[in-house]
Design a protein around this motif. Sequence first.
Motif, PDB file in Angstrom:
ATOM      1  N   THR A   1       8.643   5.982  -9.859  1.00 23.78           N
ATOM      2  CA  THR A   1       8.384   4.538  -9.780  1.00 23.78           C
ATOM      3  C   THR A   1       7.795   4.184  -8.281  1.00 23.78           C
ATOM      4  N   GLU A   2       7.734   5.073  -7.396  1.00 27.44           N
ATOM      5  CA  GLU A   2       7.133   4.701  -6.022  1.00 27.44           C
ATOM      6  C   GLU A   2       5.709   4.725  -6.339  1.00 27.44           C
ATOM      7  N   SER A   3       5.112   3.866  -5.567  1.00 30.33           N
ATOM      8  CA  SER A   3       3.712   3.665  -5.946  1.00 30.33           C
ATOM      9  C   SER A   3       2.878   4.687  -5.210  1.00 30.33           C
ATOM     10  N   SER A   4       1.597   4.611  -5.399  1.00 33.83           N
ATOM     11  CA  SER A   4       0.707   5.869  -4.683  1.00 33.83           C
ATOM     12  C   SER A   4       0.137   5.583  -3.387  1.00 33.83           C
ATOM     13  N   ASP A   5       0.547   4.131  -2.939  1.00 33.42           N
ATOM     14  CA  ASP A   5       0.407   3.973  -1.459  1.00 33.42           C
ATOM     15  C   ASP A   5       1.220   3.009  -0.855  1.00 33.42           C
ATOM     16  N   THR A   6       1.775   3.093   0.245  1.00 28.38           N
ATOM     17  CA  THR A   6       2.888   2.417   0.825  1.00 28.38           C
ATOM     18  C   THR A   6       2.860   0.962   0.923  1.00 28.38           C
ATOM     19  N   GLU A   7       1.534   0.410   1.060  1.00 30.65           N
ATOM     20  CA  GLU A   7       1.241  -1.026   1.388  1.00 30.65           C
ATOM     21  C   GLU A   7       1.422  -1.365  -0.094  1.00 30.65           C
ATOM     22  N   ASN A   8       0.948  -1.048  -1.173  1.00 32.85           N
ATOM     23  CA  ASN A   8       1.230  -1.643  -2.389  1.00 32.85           C
ATOM     24  C   ASN A   8       2.685  -1.573  -2.932  1.00 32.85           C
TER      25      ASN A   8
ATOM     26  N   ALA B   1       5.230  -2.036  -0.900  1.00 30.36           N
ATOM     27  CA  ALA B   1       6.026  -3.000  -0.452  1.00 30.36           C
ATOM     28  C   ALA B   1       5.482  -4.357  -1.128  1.00 30.36           C
ATOM     29  N   TYR B   2       4.091  -4.328  -1.655  1.00 32.05           N
ATOM     30  CA  TYR B   2       4.039  -5.558  -2.436  1.00 32.05           C
ATOM     31  C   TYR B   2       4.840  -5.551  -3.571  1.00 32.05           C
ATOM     32  N   TRP B   3       4.839  -4.538  -4.351  1.00 31.18           N
ATOM     33  CA  TRP B   3       5.496  -4.293  -5.534  1.00 31.18           C
ATOM     34  C   TRP B   3       7.040  -4.776  -5.202  1.00 31.18           C
TER      35      TRP B   3
ATOM     36  N   ILE C   1       2.272 -14.493  -1.450  1.00 31.75           N
ATOM     37  CA  ILE C   1       2.616 -12.883  -1.672  1.00 31.75           C
ATOM     38  C   ILE C   1       1.499 -12.072  -1.513  1.00 31.75           C
ATOM     39  N   ASP C   2       0.496 -12.311  -2.682  1.00 31.62           N
ATOM     40  CA  ASP C   2      -0.777 -11.777  -2.906  1.00 31.62           C
ATOM     41  C   ASP C   2      -1.608 -11.970  -1.638  1.00 31.62           C
ATOM     42  N   HIS C   3      -1.677 -13.041  -1.149  1.00 33.75           N
ATOM     43  CA  HIS C   3      -2.467 -13.118   0.019  1.00 33.75           C
ATOM     44  C   HIS C   3      -1.966 -12.524   1.113  1.00 33.75           C
ATOM     45  N   GLN C   4      -0.789 -12.338   1.584  1.00 33.38           N
ATOM     46  CA  GLN C   4      -0.085 -11.792   2.621  1.00 33.38           C
ATOM     47  C   GLN C   4      -0.409 -10.369   2.713  1.00 33.38           C
ATOM     48  N   PHE C   5      -0.332  -9.697   1.404  1.00 32.65           N
ATOM     49  CA  PHE C   5      -0.688  -8.297   1.151  1.00 32.65           C
ATOM     50  C   PHE C   5      -2.022  -7.887   1.054  1.00 32.65           C
ATOM     51  N   ASP C   6      -2.797  -9.081   1.075  1.00 38.56           N
ATOM     52  CA  ASP C   6      -4.225  -9.018   0.897  1.00 38.56           C
ATOM     53  C   ASP C   6      -4.682  -8.083  -0.471  1.00 38.56           C
ATOM     54  N   VAL C   7      -4.101  -8.689  -1.578  1.00 42.50           N
ATOM     55  CA  VAL C   7      -4.282  -8.083  -2.987  1.00 42.50           C
ATOM     56  C   VAL C   7      -4.703  -9.133  -3.950  1.00 42.50           C
ATOM     57  N   ASP C   8      -4.899 -10.373  -3.135  1.00 39.14           N
ATOM     58  CA  ASP C   8      -5.242 -11.551  -4.120  1.00 39.14           C
ATOM     59  C   ASP C   8      -6.615 -11.485  -4.720  1.00 39.14           C
ATOM     60  N   ASP C   9      -6.808 -12.277  -5.855  1.00 36.73           N
ATOM     61  CA  ASP C   9      -7.864 -11.976  -6.678  1.00 36.73           C
ATOM     62  C   ASP C   9      -9.021 -12.677  -6.277  1.00 36.73           C
ATOM     63  N   GLU C  10      -9.246 -13.081  -5.047  1.00 38.96           N
ATOM     64  CA  GLU C  10     -10.341 -13.797  -4.696  1.00 38.96           C
ATOM     65  C   GLU C  10     -11.620 -12.822  -4.828  1.00 38.96           C
TER      66      GLU C  10
END
Lengths: 96, 589
Positions: free
Chosen positions: A10-17, A19-21, A87-96
């Motif tokens: 269940t751990e993600s393939s990258d740490t930043e991701n 923490a987002y999850w 949160i999307d914005h903070q982790f820079d994963v938002d859909d813009e």
Amino acid sequence: MPDDIQKNTTESSDTENSAYWSANIRLIRGCLFVWFIVSFGFAIILRPLLADIKVGGSDLGFWFAQQGSILFFLVIIFFYSWRMNKIDHQFDVDDE
Amino acid sequence: MDQYLLNIIFVGLTFALYIGIAIWARAGSTSEFYTAGGGVHPVLNGMATGADWMSAASFISMAGMIAFVGYDNSTFLMGWTGGYVLLALLLAPYLRKFGKFTVPDFIGDRFYSQTARLVAVLCLIIASLTYVIGQMTGVGVAFSRFLEVDKDTGLYIGAAIVFFYAVFGGMKGITYTQVAQYCVLIFAYTVPAVFISLQLTGNPIPGLGLFSDHVQSGIPLLQKLDQVVTDLGFNSYTGHHVSTLNMFLFTMSLMIGTAGLPHVIIRFFTVPKVSDARWSAGWALVFIALLYVSAPAVGAMARLNLIDTIYPQGADAEPLAYDERPEWIKNWEVTGLLKYQDKNGDGKIQYYNDKSEEFAPIASERNWAGSELDVNRDIMVLANPEIAKLPAWVIALIAAGALAAALSTAAGLLLAISSAISHDLIKSCLKPDISEKGELKAARLAMAVSICVATYLGLNPPGFAAQTVALAFGLAAASLFPALMMGIFSKRINNHGAVAGMLTGLIFTLIYIFVYKGWLFIGSTAMLPDDADHWVMGISPLSIGTVGAVLNFIVAYVVSKLTKEPPQEIRDLVESVRTPRGVGGALNK
């Protein structure tokens, strides 16, 4: 990815991701707790405990069952959407 | 102008509007047919979802269910709104990111298995078809009343109209017509509710009126209602009279069913962005809540007005004479949904609970030989403005609104069924080289077949509209919701686990329902009587979906643990679904 992480899939393939999850999961947990309490809790299981609080001809549990739960559901969804977009914005994963 | 003509004019005008929009926005390519090109604003999408969602069950049936039972049926209110929380938090944004047309697309890809896709198609068809049966019941009630024919004729006419309607519009037609339908139906539901609330409590907002004082008696409305219903031997309105376990499971089943029903999920493929999918679920609930907070007031007030009509001098005095019955009773007698039988031959209408043992001595003292009025619960909302003696145009309005509700949902469901068959079954599994034209043809044929089956079963439905629809939710809850949720929130659930889980949930739930409701919903083949004494642990067939869902989760988890974990590309797929960035248009691959 190396195979040695397979125990922890269940751990993600990258740490930043990841923490987002987990921020997302925490938020979901909190929201679902409120969701459960206002419907299954106050309106059904805990209704006898709230029987002394009178609301217009019946009690608080009845109000939650027929009005309150619905209003809280609305608040929960809009709160989640608002928080989640931040949160999307903070982790820079938002859909813009 | 007489009522019949006025009904025809109102219904005719609203229909002309929907059909006009459908023609104006007629579907061109396949992609537009399914998802309106992937660009609908969240507020509009929320409104259309509201119309899609609020069917005959919500509009026609639900307040009647609450009216005759009271607090115990609050389950419908909570269940059919609380599901949106699950949808917004657990499914909608991720499925939007995934960005394919249909639910089986997701399940097939995520569980890298054609079998999983096929099982999902099967679950989807069974749940949606059950749902359409409930809609057809409602369509029959609405058409029979406003055309003043018996209920079966009403059903045939309604089925024909639903068919033309769904076949000639695609999702794009449907999205914009559904916005129009939403406006018609919410206006039609709210106007009579406001009038009645004003009459009874002086408060124009029905949801507040419900908790206000009854003008005539000066005591709170709910207290007054408890009084008159118990005076006639019924259970108190606000009291809790059913098993708490069953109530819990039923509410949960409706909630997770909401989040698992394909025709609702498919809506969230039509917004441009992931964040829009979250907002869209919120907006949908705003528009749904407008009706849902009024519904309990409509129910309570209808019950009070009904008893007031039958007992003009109060529930402990003489009832109304049959010869003096108001016009609305005569109108509904035509449909066969309201029946009077003079059991004690005194020419008066005794309406009371003849199953109550405590009330039996009082009844025999008054020479009552059984309750003489049989009111179908599904007529309450439609009859409500007539009972309250509201102006003729309000009555015509509610007929138009009821048809809008039933039509929009039936069309949305038929679309979900037809896309499952043409897209997921034929194009993805059986015949990948099918032309766009052939796919559209297959979609329309699938609609025609489903509507025939639903009409046939709708003639003798397994319950009132809202109950039949609740069965569909149970099926969706037990089969699709767990698979979707695990597909997103776990990387460990694999193809075998998902297939085994879905099949377990579906088959278990279906069998439990069929045992009490009859195999394939043919009532005469039921194996056990459908009442609380015969249910296992007091769990009704309407609530069993929750148990099916739990089994689904457990089986999927255990089987996945015992078999090989999903390959890396599937774990990457899950990862990508969880991240909003990089969302594409809702187009085919």
